[in-house]
Design a protein around this motif. Structure first.
Motif, short mmCIF file in Angstrom:
data_model
loop_
_atom_site.label_atom_id
_atom_site.label_comp_id
_atom_site.label_asym_id
_atom_site.label_seq_id
_atom_site.Cartn_x
_atom_site.Cartn_y
_atom_site.Cartn_z
N ASP A 226 0.79 -1.11 0.23
CA ASP A 226 -0.13 0.04 0.03
C ASP A 226 0.87 1.18 -0.20
O ASP A 226 0.52 2.20 -0.67
N LEU A 227 1.91 1.23 0.95
CA LEU A 227 2.77 2.41 1.00
C LEU A 227 3.29 2.58 -0.34
O LEU A 227 3.61 3.81 -0.96
N LEU A 228 4.00 1.61 -1.14
CA LEU A 228 4.57 1.63 -2.37
C LEU A 228 3.44 2.16 -3.46
O LEU A 228 3.79 3.31 -4.17
N GLN A 229 2.37 1.76 -3.18
CA GLN A 229 1.05 2.30 -4.09
C GLN A 229 1.04 3.76 -3.97
O GLN A 229 0.83 4.62 -4.92
N PHE A 230 1.08 4.36 -2.51
CA PHE A 230 0.95 5.29 -2.34
C PHE A 230 1.75 6.65 -2.90
O PHE A 230 1.77 7.45 -3.37
N SER A 231 3.16 6.04 -2.61
CA SER A 231 4.29 6.87 -3.15
C SER A 231 4.34 6.78 -4.68
O SER A 231 4.83 7.73 -5.37
N ARG A 232 3.93 5.65 -5.31
CA ARG A 232 3.64 5.80 -6.95
C ARG A 232 2.63 6.69 -7.29
O ARG A 232 2.95 7.64 -8.22
N ILE B 44 -11.06 10.16 7.66
CA ILE B 44 -10.73 8.77 6.55
C ILE B 44 -9.82 8.94 5.45
O ILE B 44 -9.27 7.91 5.20
N PHE B 45 -9.56 10.32 5.12
CA PHE B 45 -8.71 10.38 3.92
C PHE B 45 -7.41 10.75 4.26
O PHE B 45 -6.48 10.65 3.47
N VAL B 46 -7.01 10.73 5.63
CA VAL B 46 -5.76 10.99 6.13
C VAL B 46 -4.94 9.70 6.28
O VAL B 46 -5.49 8.68 6.60
N LEU B 47 -3.68 9.95 5.83
CA LEU B 47 -2.67 8.70 5.55
C LEU B 47 -2.66 8.08 6.91
O LEU B 47 -2.59 8.67 8.05
N GLN C 87 -9.51 -5.63 8.79
CA GLN C 87 -8.11 -5.41 8.02
C GLN C 87 -7.94 -4.23 7.37
O GLN C 87 -8.76 -3.72 6.57
N GLY C 88 -6.77 -3.57 7.46
CA GLY C 88 -6.49 -2.28 6.63
C GLY C 88 -5.49 -1.49 6.97
O GLY C 88 -4.90 -1.68 8.06
N THR C 89 -4.76 -0.72 6.23
CA THR C 89 -3.51 0.06 6.47
C THR C 89 -3.70 1.37 6.58
O THR C 89 -2.80 2.11 7.09
N GLY C 90 -4.73 2.05 6.21
CA GLY C 90 -5.14 3.37 6.52
C GLY C 90 -4.63 4.08 5.12
O GLY C 90 -4.31 5.22 5.59
N ILE C 91 -4.23 3.33 4.32
CA ILE C 91 -3.56 4.02 3.29
C ILE C 91 -4.72 4.13 1.91
O ILE C 91 -4.53 5.14 1.29
N GLY C 92 -5.17 3.33 1.89
CA GLY C 92 -6.23 2.99 0.58
C GLY C 92 -6.94 4.37 0.06
O GLY C 92 -6.90 4.91 -0.86
N LEU C 93 -7.61 4.96 1.18
CA LEU C 93 -8.21 6.30 1.08
C LEU C 93 -7.54 7.29 0.87
O LEU C 93 -7.74 8.18 0.03
N ALA C 94 -6.41 7.44 1.42
CA ALA C 94 -5.12 8.52 1.20
C ALA C 94 -4.85 8.55 -0.38
O ALA C 94 -4.77 9.60 -1.02
#
Lengths: 598, 148
Positions: free
Chosen positions: A420-426, A541-544, A555-562
């Motif tokens: 997810d983190l990778l996805q976010f930085s991409r 909910i949109f905050v990383l 389950q969730g990382t809190g990255i998806g909506l960010a």
């Protein structure tokens, strides 16, 4: 406009001057003529009087002669004859004088001739009588006849003289009349012309006065302008110079000197004076550019370095243009700007850019580490665990089995987190190539990606027909995956998830979340019947890494909506969440109709 | 020698990965002959040897010392002799750049190393039994990455 007004005025003044001079000449002429006339007429008057006097004298001469003769005739004394003897020359003299005086009048000349005849006749009788008396040969009758005839001619002389005096008077009167008639108009004429001249001079004066005020105002404005210009040169860090192309003379503004680190007007403005400050490396270029600018009126700015008086190297930029004034004198006006600080800023910016670039490179290196190196050991842990479970599961104690399950869960979670983190930085750095894509296809791809979960949860997905938009395709696909994935994840345990995706085109001011403008937006909503959330947390909910639930529950990382928010922002759009606890949530995406390509 | 064998080569610097790879084929009931190499140089030496039996399918790790996967790929694609070898990229990374680069340079399939041994077995069996001719003719960027 002002210039035209000032320009016209001298012409007007010139006309007034010429007219005034002409009038003065005219008046002078008239006066001269009148004085001449006056002189002439007074000469006439004295002439007339003289004629009268001479006539009187003539008369008295004749009378004297007659009286003398008469005295002689009575007394026979010869001394009485003296006036008679003298009268001849006197009469002749008088006659001659009268003839001279009346030379310009024919009537008088004729009269004079007649007078002459009568006088001669009278004198003849006188001398005849005298002869007779002296020789004693006279008869009384003859003498008397002579006396009477003499008396008669004496009368006619008197008559003639009177006639002549009258004629002279008439002549004088006529002349007087002529003179009067000319003199009558003259004062009026002079008076009129004088008044006109006065009016003209007054107008000229008023005009000049007005021009003077205008000139004064203009000078004042100009002074202010000059001061403003000087100040703006100092503040704006630029100077100006002028080149009179005809005379090849230069003028530098005060600030031009200051730019070179010199006192204003401390050296004579000249090409050589300026060129000696220029950096040797730029000298040829400056000569060429300046020449090009002046000769061809090229308005291309050129940049060069100078070495100031204090030795500091500064960057200058020059530009100007040829101006021609009414006098047709061509002048080149150039400006010199000190752009050293701009150049310095540019250098600093370039340095910062380089720093940023290297930072970015480091970041991508980190990305690679995250995507490859960090995942590798993790993958091995997971693989080994999977082998352990499949091969040796039965040989492990119950607690050992539990530990292994926990390790597997943690490793799994870590992998999701890394991905997810990778996805976010991409999403942050990926190249943003917008292309026209069919959103329906992207949605289908997203569904395919989630097919397994959809099947497991028996979810029902409905969607309206989506448009084709100019977007970053893989990002929008990710957006669908994350939103639908989110809805699937936070579904109710006892109810099959139902997700509906809708599309419409709207105007900003009709929507509660959008600003009050008339811009058009594509509105895409993803609505579910899941567990929902309290509207209070809608923004969080949109905050990383922000999560509303315990990770044991969901389950969730809190990255998806960010990531979703990032993607929508990349498209210059907005995303909002609306939730009702235990009833469901709706995600609303607004994408601007007129995409501004990044 | 039995010609029914499918010759398989793997170039990977990671010992564990080589172990997983060979173990997976051992457990699979397919007639395969697996050779592994520790890096790109070793692999190329083998391929360029006249006596070597050329593999049917070659698995290439990307991140290797001495000679990496992309360099090997380029060398193999330049040589007519190796035109029959199906090349599968076998990497931990699933980054777009890597996928794009290897696709352009002529790899036939891209496999992201799975994190489950069972999945690995499944993928490997699918790859070796793939009809390469059919797969290659319809190859595009979407089906290049092997999805499970």
């Amino acid at each position: 406009m002002k210039r035209i007004g000032l320009h016209k005025s001298p012409l007007f003044l010139k006309i007034i001057f010429v007219v005034s001079v002409a009038i003065i000449f005219f008046i002078g002429g008239i006066t001269f003529k009148h004085i001449t006339v006056l002189k002439k007429s007074s000469a006439y008057v004295s002439n007339s009087y003289e004629v009268n006097i001479e006539l009187e004298r003539l008369m008295s001469c004749i009378k004297d002669a007659e009286t003398g003769q008469r005295g002689y005739l009575l007394s026979k004394d010869k001394k009485f004859l003296i006036p008679y003897q003298n009268s001849g020359s006197l009469i002749k003299k008088s006659h001659q004088r009268i003839s001279e005086l009346t030379s310009n009048s024919r009537t008088q000349q004729n009269n004079l001739k007649t007078l002459q005849y009568h006088i001669n006749k009278r004198l003849n009788y006188l001398s005849k009588n005298l002869y007779l008396v002296q020789h004693e040969k006279y008869s009384e009758d003859e003498l008397e006849y002579n006396l009477i005839t003499g008396q008669k001619s004496m009368d006619s002389i008197r008559l003639r003289i009177e006639d002549m005096i009258i004629t002279q008077k008439v002549l004088l009167k006529n002349r007087q009349k002529d003179y009067d008639s000319t003199m009558n108009y003259t004062p009026l004429l002079i008076y009129l012309t004088l008044i006109i001249t006065l009016i003209l001079i007054t107008i000229a004066f008023v005009k000049m006065n007005r021009d003077l005020i205008l000139l004064k105002n203009t000078i004042h404005t100009l002074t202010v302008e000059i001061e403003a210009n000087k100040l703006s040169e100092i503040v704006g860090n630029f100077g100006s110079w002028k080149l009179d192309i005809e005379t090849n003379t230069y003028t530098f503004s005060d600030n031009e000197y200051r730019l070179l680190g010199c006192e204003p007007q401390s050296f004579e403005a000249s090409k050589e004076g300026f060129l000696k400050f220029i950096h040797p490396d730029d000298l040829e270029f400056v000569k060429e550019s300046a020449n090009n600018a002046v000769m061809n009126d090229s308005r291309v700015p050129f940049m060069y370095r100078v070495i100031r008086k204090d030795g500091e190297v500064r960057y200058f930029k020059d530009m100007g243009q040829v101006v021609s004034f009414a006098s047709q004198n061509k002048t080149y006006i150039g400006t010199t700007r000190d752009i050293t600080s701009e150049i310095d800023d540019k250098i600093t910016t370039e340095e910062r850019n380089r720093e940023l670039e290297s930072n970015n490179k480091e970041l991508s290196a980190f990305n690679y580490i995250a995507s490859h190196d960090l995942q590798e050991p993790l993958r091995k842990i997971e693989t080994f665990i999977s082998r352990l479970i499949s091969k040796d599961h039965d040989n492990i104690s119950t607690s050992g089995q539990q530990y292994i399950a926990s390790i597997q869960k943690s490793a799994n979670r870590m992998r999701v987190l890394i991905e997810d983190l990778l996805q976010f930085s991409r999403t942050n750095k990926a190249e943003k190539t917008f292309q026209l894509s069919n959103l329906n296809c992207l949605l289908d791809n997203a569904k395919q990606e989630l097919a397994q979960t959809i099947e497991e949860k028996k979810a029902v997905l409905t969607s309206s027909v989506l448009p084709s938009l100019s977007i970053i395709p893989f990002q929008i696909q990710q957006l669908f995956i994350n939103l639908i994935g989110n809805s699937l994840k936070y579904s109710k345990a006892n109810e099959a998830p139902s997700i509906s995706i809708n599309y419409s085109i709207i105007v900003a001011n009709e929507e509660e979340f959008l600003p009050d403008t008339y811009h058009e937006y594509h509105k895409i909503t993803v609505e579910d019947n899941g567990i929902g959330f309290d509207q209070e947390y809608a923004k969080n909910i949109f905050v990383l890494f922000n999560r509303l639930h315990n990770k044991n529950e969901y389950q969730g990382t809190g990255i998806g909506l960010a990531i979703c928010k990032k993607i929508v922002e990349n498209h210059k759009g907005f995303i909002f969440a609306k939730g009702v606890l235990h009833e469901g949530s709706t995600f609303i995406i607004y994408l601007p109709v007129e995409q501004k390509q990044a | 020698m039995n010609t029914d064998f499918i010759n398989i080569c793997l170039a990977d610097d990671d010992e564990d990965d080589r172990l997983f790879f060979t173990d997976a084929f051992d457990e699979l009931r397919i007639n395969t002959k697996v050779s592994t190499f520790n890096d790109g140089v070793e692999l190329m030496n083998y391929l360029n040897n006249e006596d070597s039996i050329l593999p049917n399918v070659l698995f290439l790790d990307l991140n290797m010392p001495k000679k990496n996967g992309v360099e090997c790929l380029l060398e193999i694609k330049q040589n007519e002799k190796f035109s029959d070898i199906a090349i599968a990229i076998y990497s931990t990374s699933s980054s777009e750049e890597h996928i794009e680069e290897t696709f352009i340079n002529g790899a036939n399939i891209y496999i992201k190393k799975p994190n489950d041994f069972e999945k690995l077995k499944k993928i490997l069996s699918e790859v070796v039994t793939l009809n390469w001719q059919y797969h290659t003719s319809g190859l595009n960027k979407d089906n290049f990455l092997m999805r499970m």
